[in-house]
Design a protein around this motif. Structure first.
Motif, PDB file in Angstrom:
ATOM      1  N   ASP A 251       8.336  -1.693  -0.831  1.00 40.97           N
ATOM      2  CA  ASP A 251       8.291  -2.720   0.223  1.00 40.97           C
ATOM      3  C   ASP A 251       6.854  -3.156   0.482  1.00 40.97           C
ATOM      4  OD1 ASP A 251      11.098  -2.652   0.709  1.00 40.97           O
ATOM      5  OD2 ASP A 251      10.832  -0.824   1.875  1.00 40.97           O
ATOM      6  N   ILE A 252       5.917  -2.228   0.459  1.00 44.75           N
ATOM      7  CA  ILE A 252       4.509  -2.567   0.661  1.00 44.75           C
ATOM      8  C   ILE A 252       3.998  -3.400  -0.500  1.00 44.75           C
ATOM      9  CG2 ILE A 252       2.175  -1.598   0.802  1.00 44.75           C
ATOM     10  CD1 ILE A 252       3.391   0.774   2.326  1.00 44.75           C
ATOM     11  N   GLU A 253       4.339  -2.987  -1.718  1.00 42.91           N
ATOM     12  CA  GLU A 253       3.884  -3.729  -2.899  1.00 42.91           C
ATOM     13  C   GLU A 253       4.456  -5.135  -2.931  1.00 42.91           C
ATOM     14  OE1 GLU A 253       5.114  -1.199  -6.072  1.00 42.91           O
ATOM     15  OE2 GLU A 253       3.369   0.142  -5.898  1.00 42.91           O
ATOM     16  N   ALA A 254       5.672  -5.318  -2.401  1.00 38.90           N
ATOM     17  CA  ALA A 254       6.303  -6.636  -2.381  1.00 38.90           C
ATOM     18  C   ALA A 254       5.917  -7.460  -1.156  1.00 38.90           C
ATOM     19  CB  ALA A 254       7.816  -6.481  -2.431  1.00 38.90           C
ATOM     20  N   GLY A 255       5.159  -6.866  -0.230  1.00 36.28           N
ATOM     21  CA  GLY A 255       4.727  -7.589   0.956  1.00 36.28           C
ATOM     22  C   GLY A 255       5.748  -7.623   2.069  1.00 36.28           C
ATOM     23  N   ARG A 256       6.826  -6.840   1.928  1.00 36.61           N
ATOM     24  CA  ARG A 256       7.850  -6.826   2.985  1.00 36.61           C
ATOM     25  C   ARG A 256       7.408  -5.992   4.184  1.00 36.61           C
ATOM     26  NH1 ARG A 256      11.031  -6.431  -1.845  1.00 36.61           N
ATOM     27  NH2 ARG A 256      10.948  -4.141  -1.725  1.00 36.61           N
ATOM     28  N   LEU A 257       6.595  -4.956   3.930  1.00 38.15           N
ATOM     29  CA  LEU A 257       6.039  -4.121   4.990  1.00 38.15           C
ATOM     30  C   LEU A 257       4.545  -3.970   4.762  1.00 38.15           C
ATOM     31  CD1 LEU A 257       8.727  -1.254   5.140  1.00 38.15           C
ATOM     32  CD2 LEU A 257       8.433  -3.111   6.801  1.00 38.15           C
ATOM     33  N   ALA A 258       3.829  -3.687   5.856  1.00 43.40           N
ATOM     34  CA  ALA A 258       2.380  -3.494   5.770  1.00 43.40           C
ATOM     35  C   ALA A 258       1.998  -2.194   6.466  1.00 43.40           C
ATOM     36  CB  ALA A 258       1.650  -4.660   6.424  1.00 43.40           C
ATOM     37  N   PRO A 259       1.054  -1.422   5.894  1.00 42.74           N
ATOM     38  CA  PRO A 259       0.581  -0.206   6.568  1.00 42.74           C
ATOM     39  C   PRO A 259      -0.166  -0.557   7.856  1.00 42.74           C
ATOM     40  CG  PRO A 259      -0.067  -0.249   4.240  1.00 42.74           C
ATOM     41  CD  PRO A 259       0.416  -1.625   4.592  1.00 42.74           C
ATOM     42  N   VAL A 260      -0.046   0.333   8.840  1.00 42.89           N
ATOM     43  CA  VAL A 260      -0.692   0.146  10.136  1.00 42.89           C
ATOM     44  C   VAL A 260      -1.449   1.422  10.490  1.00 42.89           C
ATOM     45  CG1 VAL A 260      -0.297  -0.240  12.605  1.00 42.89           C
ATOM     46  CG2 VAL A 260       1.076  -1.488  10.912  1.00 42.89           C
ATOM     47  N   LEU A 261      -2.667   1.270  11.047  1.00 42.34           N
ATOM     48  CA  LEU A 261      -3.462   2.386  11.576  1.00 42.34           C
ATOM     49  C   LEU A 261      -3.771   3.464  10.518  1.00 42.34           C
ATOM     50  CD1 LEU A 261      -1.706   2.773  15.052  1.00 42.34           C
ATOM     51  CD2 LEU A 261      -4.011   1.884  14.640  1.00 42.34           C
ATOM     52  N   GLU A 262      -4.010   3.029   9.299  1.00 40.43           N
ATOM     53  CA  GLU A 262      -4.340   3.986   8.250  1.00 40.43           C
ATOM     54  C   GLU A 262      -5.672   4.691   8.525  1.00 40.43           C
ATOM     55  OE1 GLU A 262      -2.729   4.909   4.634  1.00 40.43           O
ATOM     56  OE2 GLU A 262      -1.799   5.140   6.604  1.00 40.43           O
TER      57      GLU A 262
END
Length: 300
Positions: A251-262
C-alpha cells in the motif's frame, strides 16, 4: 491367555511367511523362531479359530479352504498395517491434511504468496488455512500449526521463529488531507487511532519522547478484531493505524498509505513464530514439511 494378550498381527505374519516360504522351518528362520515354536503358534491359532488352516505333510503345506480365506485376509490386513505405519511415520514422504491457523494479515500478505510453491513441492499435502487474530487452543481447533506473535504462554507448545518485523503508523492521503499530518506526540493524541478489540501485550502505541519510550493510549472510538480490518479502515481514511510493515508495504509503495511520525517511531519489532503441539519426539512428515518450508521461505 486373554484376547487382549494375543498378538494377532504377529500370528498372521508368521502364518503368511510359512505359506509363502513353503514350510515351518523356513518361516522360523525368517521370523527368528524355532520350527517347533512356529508349529505351536499355528496349532494355537487353529485351536482359537476352531478350524484347520493347513493340511500338513512331510513335503509341503497345503491350505484348507478356511486356511486359504484366512491367508488372503491376513495379507490384506498386514498391508493395511504397513500403510498405516508409513502414513504415521516421521520419516515418510509428506502427505495428508494440514490445518494452519494464522492472522488475516500474515495469511494474506506473507503466507498466501508462498502457497503455490509449497503445493508444487508437496502435492500430497492438502491445506486448510483459517484466518483469525484470536489466540486459539490448537487441540480444540485441531490445528497442526499456528502462526503467533510474541512469547509463548503455553508450555505444551513448541515454537520456531520465522522472523521479526517493524510496526509503522500509516494513514491514507485522504485522511491526511482532511485532518492534517501529525508532527509530534501531542498532535498524534488529537487524531483518531484504531485499536484492537482484544487484550494485547502492549495497550497503546509506543513512541520516542526525549530519548525515552512512552505509550500513547488508543482512542476508544474505533476498535477492530483483526489487522486486515484495521488496514482496510486506514485505506478508507477512517483513522491512523499502526501495523506490521509487511501488512502495508504494498500500500505504501502504491501510494495508498503513507508512513506517519517515523522520526519518533521506536522501531520496536514484532516477532512471528510457527507453533505446534508437543515438545521433542518425531513430527509427522506433513507437519515437519510445513515448518521447514515456512522457516526457509518467510521474509518479514
Amino acid at each position: 491367555m486373554s484376547r487382549q494378550d494375543i498378538n494377532r498381527s504377529g500370528e498372521m505374519e508368521v502364518f503368511v511367511r510359512a505359506i509363502e516360504l513353503g514350510g515351518f522351518t523356513a518361516a522360523a528362520a525368517a521370523c527368528r523362531m524355532t520350527p517347533s515354536a512356529v508349529s505351536k503358534l499355528v496349532a494355537r491359532l487353529e485351536a482359537r479359530l476352531g478350524a484347520r488352516l493347513i493340511n500338513r505333510s512331510t513335503r509341503k503345506l497345503q491350505l484348507t479352504p478356511e486356511g486359504c480365506a484366512f491367508y488372503e485376509r491376513s495379507i490384506a490386513i498386514l498391508a493395511d498395517i504397513a500403510e498405516a505405519e508409513r502414513y504415521a511415520s516421521a520419516g515418510e514422504q509428506a502427505a495428508g491434511p494440514i490445518h494452519i491457523n494464522t492472522s488475516g494479515s500474515f495469511g494474506n500478505h506473507v503466507l498466501a504468496p508462498l502457497i503455490p510453491s509449497f503445493m508444487a513441492l508437496y502435492p500430497a499435502v492438502s491445506l486448510e488455512i483459517v484466518h483469525t487474530d484470536r489466540v486459539v487452543d490448537l487441540m480444540e481447533e485441531r490445528a497442526d500449526v499456528a502462526i503467533r506473535t510474541g512469547p509463548l504462554k503455553n508450555s505444551s507448545l513448541t515454537a520456531r521463529k520465522l522472523g521479526t518485523t517493524r510496526k509503522i503508523i500509516v494513514a491514507s492521503s485522504d485522511y491526511l488531507r482532511r485532518h492534517g499530518t501529525p508532527k509530534s506526540i501531542d498532535e498524534l493524541q488529537k487524531h483518531c487511532r484504531i485499536g484492537f478489540a482484544y487484550a494485547r501485550a502492549m495497550e497503546g502505541w509506543p513512541m520516542q519522547n526525549a530519548g525515552k519510550t512512552i505509550t500513547v493510549p488508543v482512542t476508544p472510538g474505533l476498535q477492530v478484531g483483526d489487522g486486515e480490518a484495521m488496514r482496510h479502515l486506514a485505506l478508507a481514511g477512517a483513522c491512523l493505524a499502526r501495523l506490521p510493515v509487511f501488512t502495508v508495504k504494498a500500500d505504501i509503495e502504491a501510494g495508498r498509505l503513507a508512513p506517519v511520525l517515523e522520526n519518533i517511531n521506536p522501531g520496536d519489532g514484532e516477532e512471528f513464530y510457527a507453533v505446534h503441539i508437543g515438545q521433542g519426539g518425531p513430527l509427522p512428515a506433513r507437519v515437519r514439511a510445513v515448518l521447514d518450508f515456512l522457516h526457509d521461505n518467510v521474509r518479514l
